[in-house]
Scaffold this motif. Structure first.
Motif, PDB file in Angstrom:
ATOM      1  N   PRO A 149       4.662 -57.654 -26.055  1.00  0.00           N
ATOM      2  CA  PRO A 149       5.399 -56.380 -26.341  1.00  0.00           C
ATOM      3  C   PRO A 149       6.051 -56.335 -27.566  1.00  0.00           C
ATOM      4  O   PRO A 149       6.849 -57.255 -28.045  1.00  0.00           O
ATOM      5  CB  PRO A 149       6.554 -56.523 -25.063  1.00  0.00           C
ATOM      6  N   VAL A 150       6.088 -55.121 -28.090  1.00  0.00           N
ATOM      7  CA  VAL A 150       6.529 -54.914 -29.606  1.00  0.00           C
ATOM      8  C   VAL A 150       7.387 -53.580 -29.367  1.00  0.00           C
ATOM      9  O   VAL A 150       7.081 -52.571 -29.094  1.00  0.00           O
ATOM     10  CB  VAL A 150       5.455 -54.618 -30.550  1.00  0.00           C
ATOM     11  N   LEU A 151       8.767 -53.655 -29.842  1.00  0.00           N
ATOM     12  CA  LEU A 151       9.711 -52.637 -29.876  1.00  0.00           C
ATOM     13  C   LEU A 151       9.762 -52.173 -31.189  1.00  0.00           C
ATOM     14  O   LEU A 151      10.104 -52.609 -32.386  1.00  0.00           O
ATOM     15  CB  LEU A 151      10.867 -53.378 -29.609  1.00  0.00           C
ATOM     16  N   ASN A 152       9.017 -50.847 -31.456  1.00  0.00           N
ATOM     17  CA  ASN A 152       8.688 -50.580 -32.826  1.00  0.00           C
ATOM     18  C   ASN A 152       9.504 -49.521 -33.146  1.00  0.00           C
ATOM     19  O   ASN A 152      10.413 -48.761 -32.398  1.00  0.00           O
ATOM     20  CB  ASN A 152       7.268 -49.765 -32.740  1.00  0.00           C
ATOM     21  N   LYS A 153       9.898 -49.112 -34.562  1.00  0.00           N
ATOM     22  CA  LYS A 153      10.642 -48.049 -35.087  1.00  0.00           C
ATOM     23  C   LYS A 153      12.097 -48.334 -34.942  1.00  0.00           C
ATOM     24  O   LYS A 153      12.878 -47.711 -34.606  1.00  0.00           O
ATOM     25  CB  LYS A 153      10.529 -46.787 -34.531  1.00  0.00           C
ATOM     26  N   VAL A 154      12.247 -49.934 -35.051  1.00  0.00           N
ATOM     27  CA  VAL A 154      13.691 -50.220 -34.900  1.00  0.00           C
ATOM     28  C   VAL A 154      14.600 -49.621 -36.018  1.00  0.00           C
ATOM     29  O   VAL A 154      15.962 -49.824 -35.918  1.00  0.00           O
ATOM     30  CB  VAL A 154      13.999 -51.947 -34.600  1.00  0.00           C
ATOM     31  N   ASP A 155      14.000 -49.374 -37.168  1.00  0.00           N
ATOM     32  CA  ASP A 155      14.821 -48.786 -38.190  1.00  0.00           C
ATOM     33  C   ASP A 155      15.390 -47.559 -37.939  1.00  0.00           C
ATOM     34  O   ASP A 155      16.141 -47.035 -38.850  1.00  0.00           O
ATOM     35  CB  ASP A 155      13.927 -48.923 -39.326  1.00  0.00           C
ATOM     36  N   LEU A 156      14.861 -46.819 -37.024  1.00  0.00           N
ATOM     37  CA  LEU A 156      15.536 -45.731 -36.713  1.00  0.00           C
ATOM     38  C   LEU A 156      17.021 -45.542 -36.296  1.00  0.00           C
ATOM     39  O   LEU A 156      17.264 -46.389 -35.577  1.00  0.00           O
ATOM     40  CB  LEU A 156      14.733 -44.934 -35.567  1.00  0.00           C
ATOM     41  N   ASP A 157      17.755 -44.488 -36.760  1.00  0.00           N
ATOM     42  CA  ASP A 157      19.035 -44.470 -36.252  1.00  0.00           C
ATOM     43  C   ASP A 157      19.402 -44.124 -34.801  1.00  0.00           C
ATOM     44  O   ASP A 157      20.218 -44.490 -34.103  1.00  0.00           O
ATOM     45  CB  ASP A 157      19.907 -43.443 -36.967  1.00  0.00           C
ATOM     46  N   SER A 158      18.210 -43.508 -34.215  1.00  0.00           N
ATOM     47  CA  SER A 158      18.236 -42.822 -32.841  1.00  0.00           C
ATOM     48  C   SER A 158      17.631 -44.293 -32.025  1.00  0.00           C
ATOM     49  O   SER A 158      17.594 -43.915 -30.757  1.00  0.00           O
ATOM     50  CB  SER A 158      17.293 -41.617 -32.849  1.00  0.00           C
ATOM     51  N   ALA A 159      17.435 -45.244 -32.403  1.00  0.00           N
ATOM     52  CA  ALA A 159      16.713 -46.373 -31.750  1.00  0.00           C
ATOM     53  C   ALA A 159      17.925 -46.674 -30.919  1.00  0.00           C
ATOM     54  O   ALA A 159      18.703 -46.929 -31.158  1.00  0.00           O
ATOM     55  CB  ALA A 159      16.344 -47.437 -32.736  1.00  0.00           C
ATOM     56  N   MET A 160      17.036 -47.203 -29.710  1.00  0.00           N
ATOM     57  CA  MET A 160      18.248 -47.814 -28.552  1.00  0.00           C
ATOM     58  C   MET A 160      17.310 -48.928 -28.233  1.00  0.00           C
ATOM     59  O   MET A 160      17.072 -48.857 -27.176  1.00  0.00           O
ATOM     60  CB  MET A 160      18.190 -46.778 -27.456  1.00  0.00           C
ATOM     61  N   PRO A 161      17.465 -49.983 -29.071  1.00  0.00           N
ATOM     62  CA  PRO A 161      16.571 -51.111 -28.525  1.00  0.00           C
ATOM     63  C   PRO A 161      16.918 -52.002 -27.399  1.00  0.00           C
ATOM     64  O   PRO A 161      16.005 -52.198 -26.734  1.00  0.00           O
ATOM     65  CB  PRO A 161      16.893 -52.151 -29.874  1.00  0.00           C
ATOM     66  N   ASP A 162      18.316 -51.739 -27.159  1.00  0.00           N
ATOM     67  CA  ASP A 162      18.590 -52.871 -25.578  1.00  0.00           C
ATOM     68  C   ASP A 162      18.177 -52.005 -24.415  1.00  0.00           C
ATOM     69  O   ASP A 162      17.632 -52.695 -23.785  1.00  0.00           O
ATOM     70  CB  ASP A 162      20.240 -52.932 -25.603  1.00  0.00           C
ATOM     71  N   GLU A 163      18.528 -50.760 -24.428  1.00  0.00           N
ATOM     72  CA  GLU A 163      18.083 -50.023 -23.324  1.00  0.00           C
ATOM     73  C   GLU A 163      16.376 -49.950 -23.223  1.00  0.00           C
ATOM     74  O   GLU A 163      15.949 -50.268 -22.186  1.00  0.00           O
ATOM     75  CB  GLU A 163      18.312 -48.668 -23.554  1.00  0.00           C
TER      76      GLU A 163
END
Ligand code: GTP
Length: 595
Positions: free
Chosen positions: A127-141
């Protein structure tokens, strides 16, 4: 073999698959900076414009890890439901998959359905969580969603950005460490799985395969199991940025073969390549003939272009085996072809290519699905055109294709989406909560309703926050009737549709209203009627108008007059004369625009 890794990328449209692939190629020096075109894997213009990977390709990278060289074959997969069989074969050629999820968007329907295919094939999922650079990213969720979906520990998820390059080394490392090397017996009879093919105007059809057992060398006699055709392997090799010829492609590797094949129909995705002299016992599992699901009439605007249209379709078919066509004639439109497509997107692509690459002006009729029509003697006929339906008195029953669809959305839109699906004769199968307020609903729906206006409606009721995926499920008997449209009492066969009996009345009424909007006023009254058999169920009238379009210019301004005349000429281009009524292209697609 132990240093080969075959993997694909599973992602929903726009979650960043191509960008991420570029980074992997860059990091492994598969291309140096100046060669890097944006999004190398999508190499057709049309693809780039649409931002969708239409045809799968493969590319090999060499990656050095802890002093050893590894061969990483990235097999690209098309990102649209029309091409899901191709996706399934690409997945079957891999041992691992990167599951790329946009950190701002979360898991979507396409992600899940492709993931299930990968799990079925026992692929190792990274699994790859992509676009973590975005301000709107919600990585934990979004990580919560992935953990729930896969049941894996959180630490196995790699946070990455195709844009900034975060996480790229970790992804490569994970591919080497977690994805198993391909199995297979190098000494066994050859068994190679075809997962794609491309057309090259000089070399003919080039087939891409993964070798499951044995190996393949230049000059050998090979056989394609499903088509039972034999060829000499003129050239074999591997795929980097270009094709790299080799004397032999070994077990476990991904390669190509050129063998003088002229048309795409001879190379079937999912087929097995073996040797003529020492063939394998059986073909690789999972082969299917892809069948067109959606049909539409394609007619030249000028009837003398019929032969041109035929040769254009023939050329398109050379590199697109899933396109089918058969001549048909329509009282209204003259001579044309009934074309078969994998789905709506495929249909649009073909239409666009006809226009762009072949300069063809065509009228396309409303798409419909394939119906199974049983007569009273019990024999079945597939009907691809409502106008070709036998007389109602001879029909025992009609069956239509049903799909099983998955819609993922937030609970906010659940109500409107349910209403939409039920209104399209959908049957709710089940409903699963993914996490928080995200829910997946599974519906069985008639494909015939989907090809009309389902996507647009879904988008509008969910404000764009719903993803949709489906596969063909079964055929079911339905109470379908043929609805005819008459213009000044003449039936226009190209406007006939099959519709469910219960909806026919309102459908006929809306068709008449829509056609009234779409057909320009002419010098006489035009009566529009909808009929089932001999029974008229709705009627509208378009009132006559004076033809002189410049009349309202009060004689003064010449340039304005000219503009109006030009405009009128433009409008003509896409008109078809039917009896004495001129009908614009839009009117043939009226059914797609009903409110
Ligand atoms: P399809 O080919 O349509 O399936 O799309 P894709 O999944 O290949 O997505 P693509 O790589 O074309 O990226 C989609 C959009 O997201 C583009 O506008 C990219 O520039 C942008 N994008 C991709 N990766 C990243 C990322 O890591 N961060 C940010 N901020 N944007 C990204």
């Amino acid at each position: 073999m132990k240093n080969i890794r075959n993997f694909c990328i599973i992602a929903h449209i726009d979650h960043g698959k191509s960008t991420l692939a570029d980074r992997l190629l860059e990091f492994t020096h598969t291309l140096d900076g100046k060669k890097l075109q944006n999004q190398l894997l999508d190499d057709m213009d049309l693809e780039r414009e649409r931002g969708i990977t239409i045809k799968s390709h493969a590319i090999q990278m060499i990656y050095e890890y802890e002093g050893e060289k590894y061969t990483l074959n990235l097999i690209d997969t098309p990102g649209h439901v029309d091409f899901s069989y191709e996706v399934s074969r690409s997945i079957a050629a891999c041992e691992g998959a990167l599951l790329v999820v946009d950190a701002a968007q979360g898991i979507q329907a396409q992600t899940i359905s492709n993931l299930y295919m990968a799990i079925e094939q026992d692929l190792e999922i990274i699994p790859v969580l992509n676009k973590v650079d975005l301000d709107s990213a919600m990585p934990d969720e979004v990580e919560d969603q992935i953990v729930d979906l896969l049941g894996i520990p959180r630490k196995d998820i790699i946070r990455a950005s195709g844009k900034t390059g975060i996480g790229i080394p970790e992804i490569l490392k994970a591919i080497v460490e977690r994805v198993p090397a391909p199995g297979g017996d190098p000494d066994a009879p050859l068994q190679a799985l075809i997962f794609d093919s491309v057309f090259n105007s000089f070399r003919g059809i080039i087939a891409y395969y993964k070798i499951l057992n044995g190996s393949i060398a230049k000059g050998e006699q090979v056989k394609f199991v499903a088509t039972e055709k034999e060829y000499e392997a003129d050239e074999v090799g591997i795929l980097r940025l270009d094709m790299i010829p080799k004397e032999r492609v070994e077990c476990g590797d991904v390669g190509y073969i050129i063998s003088g094949i002229k048309t795409a129909t001879e190379v079937k995705v999912g087929d097995t390549i073996t040797h003529v002299k020492r063939p394998c016992d059986k073909a690789i599992d999972g082969f299917e003939e892809v069948k067109p699901m959606v049909f539409a009439g394609v007619y030249p605007i000028e009837s003398e272009d019929f032969e041109n249209l035929r040769s254009s379709l023939e050329k398109l078919q050379l590199n697109d085996a899933s396109l089918t066509f058969q001549p048909e004639s329509s009282v209204a439109l003259g001579f044309g072809f009934r074309c078969g497509f994998l789905g709506l997107l495929h249909m649009e692509i073909v239409q666009e290519r006809l226009e762009r690459e072949f300069n063809m002006d065509v009228i396309t009729t409303v798409p419909n699905v394939s119906y199974r029509v049983y007569d009273k003697k019990g024999s079945m006929k597939e009907v691809h055109n409502p106008a070709g339906l036998p007389d109602a008195t001879l029909i025992e029953r009609i069956e239509e294709p049903f799909i099983r669809a998955s819609v993922i959305t937030s609970t906010t839109y659940l109500g409107p989406i349910m209403t939409l699906c039920l209104g399209k004769r959908g049957v709710l199968v089940t409903q699963n909560y993914i996490s928080g307020d995200r829910v997946e609903i599974i519906f069985d729906l008639p494909l015939g309703e989907i090809v009309i206006d389902f996507y647009d409606k879904l988008k509008s009721v969910s404000k764009g926050y719903a993803s949709f995926d489906y596969h063909l499920h079964d055929f079911r008997p339905s109470k379908l009737v043929k609805l005819d449209i008459l213009l000044n009492a003449e039936p226009v066969d190209a406007l006939s549709t099959l519709t469910h009996f219960d909806n026919a009345q309102s459908f006929g009424r809306r068709m008449c209203e829509k056609l009234k909007e779409l057909i320009p006023r002419q010098q006489f009254d035009i009566a529009i009627q909808a009929a089932i058999g001999a029974k008229i169920i709705a009627r509208e009238t378009i009132k006559a108008v004076r033809k002189d379009v410049t009349a309202k210019c009060y004689g003064g301004d010449i340039s304005r007059k000219r503009k109006l005349l030009e405009k009128q000429k433009e409008g003509k281009k896409r008109m078809k004369q039917i009896g004495n009524v001129e009908i614009p292209q839009k009117a043939f697609l009226a059914v797609l625009k009903l409110d």
